[in-house]
Design a protein around this motif. Structure first.
Motif, short mmCIF file in Angstrom:
data_model
loop_
_atom_site.label_atom_id
_atom_site.label_comp_id
_atom_site.label_asym_id
_atom_site.label_seq_id
_atom_site.Cartn_x
_atom_site.Cartn_y
_atom_site.Cartn_z
N PHE A 90 16.50 -5.33 54.22
CA PHE A 90 17.41 -5.68 53.13
C PHE A 90 16.93 -6.96 52.44
O PHE A 90 16.72 -7.98 53.11
CB PHE A 90 18.83 -5.87 53.65
CG PHE A 90 19.40 -4.62 54.28
CD1 PHE A 90 20.06 -3.68 53.50
CD2 PHE A 90 19.25 -4.37 55.63
CE1 PHE A 90 20.57 -2.53 54.07
CE2 PHE A 90 19.77 -3.23 56.21
CZ PHE A 90 20.42 -2.30 55.43
N MET A 140 23.87 6.37 58.67
CA MET A 140 23.24 7.35 57.76
C MET A 140 21.86 7.76 58.26
O MET A 140 21.45 8.91 58.12
CB MET A 140 23.14 6.78 56.34
CG MET A 140 24.50 6.65 55.65
SD MET A 140 24.39 5.92 54.01
CE MET A 140 23.70 7.28 53.07
N GLN A 141 21.12 6.81 58.86
CA GLN A 141 19.81 7.16 59.43
C GLN A 141 19.97 8.23 60.52
O GLN A 141 19.17 9.16 60.59
CB GLN A 141 19.14 5.91 60.03
CG GLN A 141 18.59 4.95 58.99
CD GLN A 141 18.04 3.70 59.66
OE1 GLN A 141 18.76 2.96 60.32
NE2 GLN A 141 16.76 3.44 59.48
N MET A 193 15.62 -2.20 50.71
CA MET A 193 16.81 -2.04 49.86
C MET A 193 17.23 -3.36 49.27
O MET A 193 17.12 -4.40 49.92
CB MET A 193 17.99 -1.53 50.71
CG MET A 193 17.98 -0.06 50.99
SD MET A 193 19.61 0.42 51.66
CE MET A 193 20.50 0.79 50.15
N ASP A 246 27.60 7.02 51.98
CA ASP A 246 26.91 6.51 50.79
C ASP A 246 27.90 5.87 49.82
O ASP A 246 27.65 4.81 49.24
CB ASP A 246 26.18 7.68 50.12
CG ASP A 246 25.30 7.25 48.96
OD1 ASP A 246 24.83 6.09 48.97
OD2 ASP A 246 25.07 8.05 48.05
N ILE A 301 24.25 2.04 57.01
CA ILE A 301 22.90 2.61 56.83
C ILE A 301 22.37 3.13 58.17
O ILE A 301 21.72 4.19 58.23
CB ILE A 301 21.93 1.55 56.26
CG1 ILE A 301 22.42 1.06 54.89
CG2 ILE A 301 20.50 2.07 56.20
CD1 ILE A 301 22.01 1.85 53.71
N HIS A 317 17.51 1.33 45.75
CA HIS A 317 18.87 0.83 45.95
C HIS A 317 19.74 1.96 46.51
O HIS A 317 20.93 1.78 46.71
CB HIS A 317 19.44 0.31 44.63
CG HIS A 317 19.66 1.41 43.64
ND1 HIS A 317 18.64 1.91 42.87
CD2 HIS A 317 20.75 2.14 43.34
CE1 HIS A 317 19.11 2.89 42.12
NE2 HIS A 317 20.38 3.06 42.38
N ASP A 318 19.13 3.13 46.75
CA ASP A 318 19.85 4.34 47.12
C ASP A 318 19.90 4.48 48.65
O ASP A 318 18.88 4.67 49.31
CB ASP A 318 19.12 5.53 46.48
CG ASP A 318 19.84 6.85 46.73
OD1 ASP A 318 20.46 6.99 47.79
OD2 ASP A 318 19.75 7.73 45.87
N ALA A 319 21.10 4.41 49.20
CA ALA A 319 21.26 4.44 50.66
C ALA A 319 20.80 5.77 51.25
O ALA A 319 20.26 5.82 52.35
CB ALA A 319 22.71 4.16 51.03
N GLN A 320 21.05 6.86 50.53
CA GLN A 320 20.66 8.17 51.08
C GLN A 320 19.14 8.29 51.20
O GLN A 320 18.62 8.88 52.14
CB GLN A 320 21.21 9.31 50.23
CG GLN A 320 22.72 9.36 50.29
CD GLN A 320 23.26 10.76 50.14
OE1 GLN A 320 22.72 11.73 50.64
NE2 GLN A 320 24.37 10.87 49.42
N ALA A 331 17.09 5.64 51.48
CA ALA A 331 16.65 4.67 52.49
C ALA A 331 16.88 5.20 53.89
O ALA A 331 16.14 4.87 54.82
CB ALA A 331 17.41 3.35 52.29
N SER A 332 17.90 6.06 54.05
CA SER A 332 18.22 6.50 55.41
C SER A 332 17.18 7.47 55.98
O SER A 332 17.24 7.81 57.15
CB SER A 332 19.63 7.12 55.45
OG SER A 332 19.67 8.31 54.73
N VAL A 392 14.93 -0.06 57.81
CA VAL A 392 15.38 -0.46 56.48
C VAL A 392 15.48 -1.98 56.45
O VAL A 392 16.13 -2.59 57.30
CB VAL A 392 16.75 0.16 56.13
CG1 VAL A 392 17.18 -0.25 54.72
CG2 VAL A 392 16.70 1.69 56.24
#
Lengths: 240, 193
Positions: free
Chosen positions: A214, B125-126, A39, B154, B122, A201-204, A206-207, A212
């Motif tokens: 950075f 979210m994971q 990310m 998010d 994050i 760049h999208d957290a959803q 990447a999750s 992850v």
């Protein structure tokens, strides 16, 4: 053994006053069957990282190791062969050839590698079938939705015996439902043993990854720890 | 969502017993909001008093007593569904406050502060995404709850990204006169004191 290993990778563009250091001594490894997300903001160097990992571009210094082989010790021809056989690429804009059907797009890398048209087509059909796209095999890209095009490009990336999947913003232009479908497919490929790197760049997005990393101004600044079991989320809050 | 409207919602599907209402409430909220049995019966008594539900006249008090929605209860529920929750005032967000303090605190590395929070979000979210991968496809209600949480987290990550970029740009620009517009902003949009 890691499927992909980046050892102290640096990349400098330009010279003198116009010199730009895109990457600073990046270390990254990806094991078979694992999904790593990178990310970072625009300009953080994440796309450069991916093109270097995929041997589409050479680093200024450092070593790229794919499947145990040092890229710097391979001839250009050997690198090209390795790209065709071992690495699948997924791009934000799909990069499908407009004049070819879905199955022709998917089987093309195998044919370029000398596999017979019949065998390549069978492998292409199998890859499409695996991703639920068998009924779109004869469609041309302009007859497919954005989500379907990206799924075809994932089928192309994993066709044959590819062990490394590199994806650059794979759901950038898709809605969240299709973005999720794309990540489920990449995860499915990982469960079959493929190593995958997704830059986003999208957290959803990447999750979905187990790790992850950075990137900021060309440096790895942080990475996620192994998260605890999701069951911890379902414990009632103390006040309830 | 209050227990009151949750019970009206469950009864909109048809008559139910008290115990059944409690079990279905827990099942629908993904077991993240357990109720004690007393809450269910107290709320049912109030709803009956207000004429929004009716009980079976001949049944005894307790888990096997049946209830159904009245037309007034149905109207109340319909009205509630269409009433937007009050989102007009910005919530007092601790994350926002921490970043704002870091910006002004001498010697604080605001980008590092932002990254600490970004990584934590994050990681959360994971965990939520793992739940989606394993179970959510099979249960619509649970999938909606997981999606809502993922979109909420998010949004915070996106705000951190935007703040990171804004602070970086501001550092390369000439300083502006000091100003602190928050009190004015809060008055204008009618925030709660």
């Amino acid at each position: 053994m890691s499927m992909l290993e980046l050892r102290k990778i640096s990349k400098v563009y330009g010279q003198g006053a116009s010199e730009v250091q895109a990457l600073h001594e990046i270390d990254l490894w990806v094991d078979p069957g694992s999904l790593v997300a990178v990310m970072g903001a625009s300009g953080s160097g994440k796309s450069t990282l991916l093109t270097i990992a995929g041997s589409l571009e050479a680093p200024t210094s450092g070593e790229v190791v794919v499947g145990g082989a040092l890229l710097s010790e391979m001839s250009r021809n050997d690198q090209a062969r390795m790209r065709r056989r071992s690495i699948g690429y997924v791009f934000q804009d799909y990069n499908l050839l407009a004049g070819l059907t879905s199955v022709e797009n998917v089987s093309l890398p195998l044919e370029l590698d000398g596999v017979s048209a019949k065998k390549a087509r069978a492998a292409g059909m199998a890859a499409l079938d695996e991703l639920g796209l068998a009924d779109r095999a004869s469609h041309y890209p302009d007859e497919l939705s954005g989500g379907e095009r990206q799924r075809v490009s994932i089928a192309r990336a994993v066709v044959g015996d590819r062990q490394l999947l590199l994806a650059d913003e794979p759901s950038g232009a898709l809605d969240s439902t299709n973005g999720e479908a794309v990540m489920r497919m990449i995860l499915g490929a990982c469960k079959r043993g493929v190593a995958a790197v997704v830059v986003t760049h999208d957290a959803q997005l990447a999750s979905w990854a187990e790790r992850v990393v950075f990137l900021r101004d060309g440096r790895v600044v942080d990475q996620t720890m192994s998260p605890p079991s999701p069951e911890s989320l379902l414990q009632p809050a103390p006040h309830s | 969502m209050s227990v009151r409207y949750a019970l009206l919602a469950l009864l909109s599907e048809g008559p139910k017993y008290g115990l059944q209402l409690r079990q279905e409430f827990e099942a629908r909220t993904g077991e993240v909001w357990p109720l004690n049995v007393g809450q269910v019966y107290t709320t049912l008594q109030r709803l009956e008093r207000d004429g929004l539900v009716e009980s079976e006249d001949d049944a005894e008090e307790g888990p096997q007593k049946g209830f159904h929605l009245t037309p007034e209860g149905h109207a109340e529920l319909t009205d509630w569904l269409r009433t937007p929750p009050d989102l007009s005032s910005p919530p007092r967000d601790e994350l926002v406050i921490k970043v704002m303090v870091a910006v002004r605190m001498p010697g604080a590395d605001v980008h590092e502060v932002i990254q600490v929070h970004r990584r934590y979000l994050i990681e959360l979210m994971q965990q939520w995404t793992r739940l989606k991968e394993d179970e959510a496809e099979f249960d619509l209600g649970f999938a909606l709850v997981v999606d809502a949480e993922l979109f909420r987290l998010d949004a915070l990550v996106r705000w951190l990204d935007a703040a990171d970029g804004r602070i970086k740009r501001a550092a390369s620009e000439p300083p502006r006169p000091e100003s602190f517009p928050m009190p004015k902003l809060r008055r204008r949009i009618g925030a709660r004191p």
